[in-house]
Design a protein around this motif. Structure first.
Motif: not given
Length: 835
Positions: A54, A33, A108, A58, A111, A106, A98-99
């Protein structure tokens, strides 16, 4: 493999435990987040910041953005630092995480990650100059900055790390025990102290070296960094001083206003004013502008006012504060020749005897010139331009052109031919001329002597108490010279027999009659008889060959008779100081009187209203007869009476003023013996105890106060002293509404100390508009039996009186109606029925 994984986990935990202390974040891990961190700069070594958790899909994280080679993220999501951050280099680092899935794509995010760098005090302050130079004027106003120093600090200015404080450590030389300069610890403004404004003098010390320090941490920490600089201050001469005296020619025809001089304050921006120095103030014909230039606003007249002296003021920019004492401006009005000569008299009269010798002075013509004395404008010259009559010649008289003195030039005066001459005397200055009228009267020569009507005026008897100024004899001599001239005027004088000038003689100028007058008090005991030889002479000298003889002399004999006189005090007033606590019988003073006839004297006191004194009737010694009290009467005034022991019993009075000097013989008292507190009490009340001491040298600040009374009073009240005054305050805020009598012991600590106990009434009461209302205590709210019976009886009496009045009025009304009916009855039967 498990061993290696365990070591890795252990290292991670140690790194986490040590380095997480520098991160302002309570949670150390969490999901992917947006996240922000606050990190203190300068931390050495690796620092754990956060671990992002994660889950599939991810499998790894990617960090991008402003990493600057310091901020890193491990594949397992641990965000850490591999070196120290620097607030001065970068205050905020902005990154993204980034996930990624197994293919590196990517899945996710991104953030945002924001890392705020917190400043630490790792930079010392620095002055913008290694050495400063400034100037200050002598007598500059204390506290007015004449220069500034400035330092800067690379640390965060919003924190104490970058907040600076200035300090003047010392200056060289320092000729006085106190500093001559000061610095504002916030602005770095340097100014003079009061001592500097008063004592700086370039003739004594023309330059100073100041050591100035700058501290960070606002100067409030011993761990603050500091730096030092030197300030060279040159002292310049005071510009604010009186200008040289100004000279202005009177009646100037130039356009006004005209600039005449200037005053100047040491620094720019001052506002200038002028005001009259004279009392009462006068309207000045001058003005001053805001450059300090002074102008004369109108033509001046030296004869109206030849000089002006006024104040020039320098005030601050707002015109409210005087920057220094005012200077004095002196203006002298120079003369021009604008006034003609003026004769001192409309007609100048002289007298000259007909036998006056040639060259003798007859008189001086006096004229004046309003122009300035000692200048060519007031230089006067005199000339005779006309003589009337011109008999026997035209130039009988001569005048000195410079002095105005008239002398006889011709031996040609004959009163029988010309009794007076009229002269026209011209008086000139370099620009004007005036004619003065002079009359010279020719008078008869003094060739006759005064002759007394009597050569002996016999005897006169005078009592010694005859008032001074009494005329005791009129005498008369006659002179045959021309009347009302110096040749015939008579001057009487006592030639012999009056060495002390006890008598004087005045002459009536119209009749030449002399009046012999008592000039000094007669005294039989000193001089019982006088034999006066009186002369009569003229103020004008006799002509040659004529002399005064016995015809101009007369005798007068006086006998002085004794009068019984009252005793005389010496001195007539006695002023004595005594302490009020002297013992009874103390000698106050000794009154002394003598009787001119040497009669015995007895002394007594008059108006001895308090009977504080007594007097020895034989020798006049005065003693204290009872205790004295300065607080009753500070100056005790009585009359001392001296009475001669004769049949006349004459007496005289002297004044005795006994000034009583104070001793400490009264305890302190309450000036106001009651006060109040408003109910309910709040817990912070106190009231001033007003005290007084009738002794002269009472010193209330030295008084001490002790609260007396039982434990109830001690637990409920407190007496304290704050500076000059004592105060009482309630200890217990639950005190009930009533009046309390508080005993207080007061000591004045004098010499000797006087102590007393006073009772202070303190009311605790309900207040309305700062006024106290205390209900009167009653035994019961219900009336007693006796009170009820009394009230009932009173009510019954009132009711009975009212009923009696009603019955009487009804009976009276019925009787009136019956009388009216009888009067109106038509027949006896009707009348009978009525009765």
């Amino acid at each position: 493999m498990f061993k290696l994984y365990g070591v890795y986990i252990l290292c991670l935990l140690v790194l986490h435990q040590v380095d997480c202390q520098a991160v302002d974040n309570a949670q150390l891990d969490g999901p992917l987040e947006d996240k922000s961190f606050s990190v203190q700069e300068g931390s050495i070594g690796g620092m754990y910041l956060y671990r992002f958790k994660f889950e599939p899909p991810v499998v790894s994280l990617r960090l991008t953005g402003e990493k600057d080679g310091i901020i890193e993220m491990r594949p397992d999501g641990v965000l850490y630092l591999n070196g120290p951050l620097d607030w001065e280099t970068k205050k905020v680092h902005r990154l993204q995480v980034e996930g990624l899935n197994v293919n590196g794509q990517r899945v996710k995010g991104p953030y945002s990650i924001t890392i705020y760098v917190k400043d630490i005090n790792d930079n010392p302050p620095e002055f913008d100059k290694k050495r400063y130079q400034g100037t200050v004027r002598q007598k500059s106003r204390a506290g007015k900055p004449f220069m500034y120093v400035k330092a800067s600090d690379r640390d965060d200015p919003s924190t104490p790390n970058g907040q600076l404080s200035y300090k003047l450590r010392q200056h060289f030389p320092n000729p006085l025990p106190e500093m001559l300069f000061q610095i504002d610890n916030v602005t770095g403004a340097i100014s003079t102290t009061d001592a500097g404004a008063l004592n700086l003098n370039p003739a004594v010390v023309s330059s100073f070296l100041l050591d100035v320090e700058a501290h960070d941490m606002a100067g409030q920490s011993v761990n603050a960094f500091s730096c030092t600089t030197s300030v060279e201050v040159t002292v310049l001469e005071n510009l604010w001083k009186s200008p040289p005296p100004v000279k202005i020619r009177e009646n100037s025809t130039e356009p006004h206003p005209i600039s005449i001089t200037q005053v100047q304050w040491n620094n720019p921006g001052a506002k200038y004013e002028i005001s009259s120095k004279e009392k009462p103030p006068m309207k000045l014909p001058f003005m001053i502008d805001q450059n300090g230039t002074i102008y004369v606003t109108e033509p001046l007249d030296r004869e109206e006012k030849d000089s002006y002296s006024f104040y020039a003021f320098a005030k601050d920019e707002d015109g409210d504060i005087l920057l220094a004492p005012p200077v004095i401006v002196m203006v002298t009005v120079e003369d021009i020749n604008d006034n003609p000569p003026v004769c001192d008299k409309a007609l100048i009269k002289f007298e000259v005897q007909e036998n006056e010798a040639v060259g003798n002075l007859i008189g001086t013509v006096r004229a004046s010139d309003a122009d300035q004395g000692g200048t060519i404008a007031s230089r006067l010259e005199y000339h005779i331009i006309d003589q009337n009559p011109k008999i026997p010649v035209d130039n009988v008289f001569r005048i000195d052109s410079g002095a105005g003195t008239i002398n006889l030039l011709q031996n040609a005066l004959r009163k029988q031919i010309v009794s007076n001459y009229s002269l026209k005397v011209e008086v000139t200055d370099p620009a004007f001329r005036t004619v003065c009228d002079v009359q010279i009267n020719v008078i008869d020569i003094n060739d006759q002597i005064p002759i007394f009507e009597k050569s002996d005026y016999g005897y006169i008897t005078l009592p010694e108490n005859k008032p001074v100024g009494t005329v005791i004899m009129e005498i008369q001599a006659n002179d045959g010279d021309e009347p009302f001239t110096g040749s015939s005027q008579i001057v009487y004088a006592v030639k012999k027999g009056d060495p002390n000038n006890t008598f004087s003689i005045q002459t009536d100028p119209k009749t030449n009659r002399g009046y012999v007058t008592i000039n000094k008090v007669l005294d039989f005991e000193t001089t019982p008889a006088y034999e006066l030889l009186i002369s009569a002479t003229n103020p004008e000298p006799l002509v040659a060959g004529i002399q005064y003889n016995s015809s101009s002399l007369a005798y007068l004999r006086l006998n002085v008779t004794d009068v019984d006189e009252a005793p005389i005090f010496f001195p007539p007033i006695y002023i004595v100081d005594r302490y009020e606590n002297v013992s009874v019988g103390t000698v106050v003073t000794t009154a002394m009187a003598y009787d001119p006839e040497r009669a015995r004297i007895r002394y007594s006191l008059k108006n001895n209203n308090r009977n504080w004194l007594r007097i020895d009737p034989l020798n006049g010694t005065i003693y204290t007869a009872s205790p004295l009290d300065r607080e009753t009467e500070r100056a005790y005034m009585v009359q001392v009476v001296a009475t001669e022991q004769t049949k006349a019993y004459q007496s005289s009075t002297a004044q005795l003023i006994l000034n009583l000097k104070d001793v400490n013989d009264n305890p302190p008292k309450l000036a106001k013996d009651f006060l109040f507190f408003c109910h309910p009490l709040q817990g912070n009340e106190r009231a001033k105890i007003e005290v007084t001491d009738p002794d002269e040298f009472s010193y209330i600040p030295r008084f001490t106060y002790v609260l007396l009374g039982d434990s109830t009073i001690q637990n409920s009240w407190n007496v304290s002293k704050d500076g000059l005054h004592a105060y009482i305050s309630p200890k217990n805020i639950n005190l009930e509404e009533k009046t309390y009598d508080i005993p207080i012991q007061m000591n004045d600590n004098g010499r000797p100390p006087m102590q007393g106990v006073v009772y202070l009434q303190v009311k605790v009461c309900r207040c309305v508009e700062k006024r106290c209302f205390l209900e009167i205590d009653t035994p019961s709210s219900l009336p007693t039996v006796a009170m009820a019976v009394g009230i009932l009886v009173a009510v019954l009496v009132v009711i009975g009186v009212i009923l009696g009045i009603v019955f009487l009025r009804l009976k009276h009304k019925k009787q009136n109606q019956q009388k009216a009916t009888r009067a109106n009855a038509a027949s006896p039967s009707e009348l009978q029925n009525l009765t």
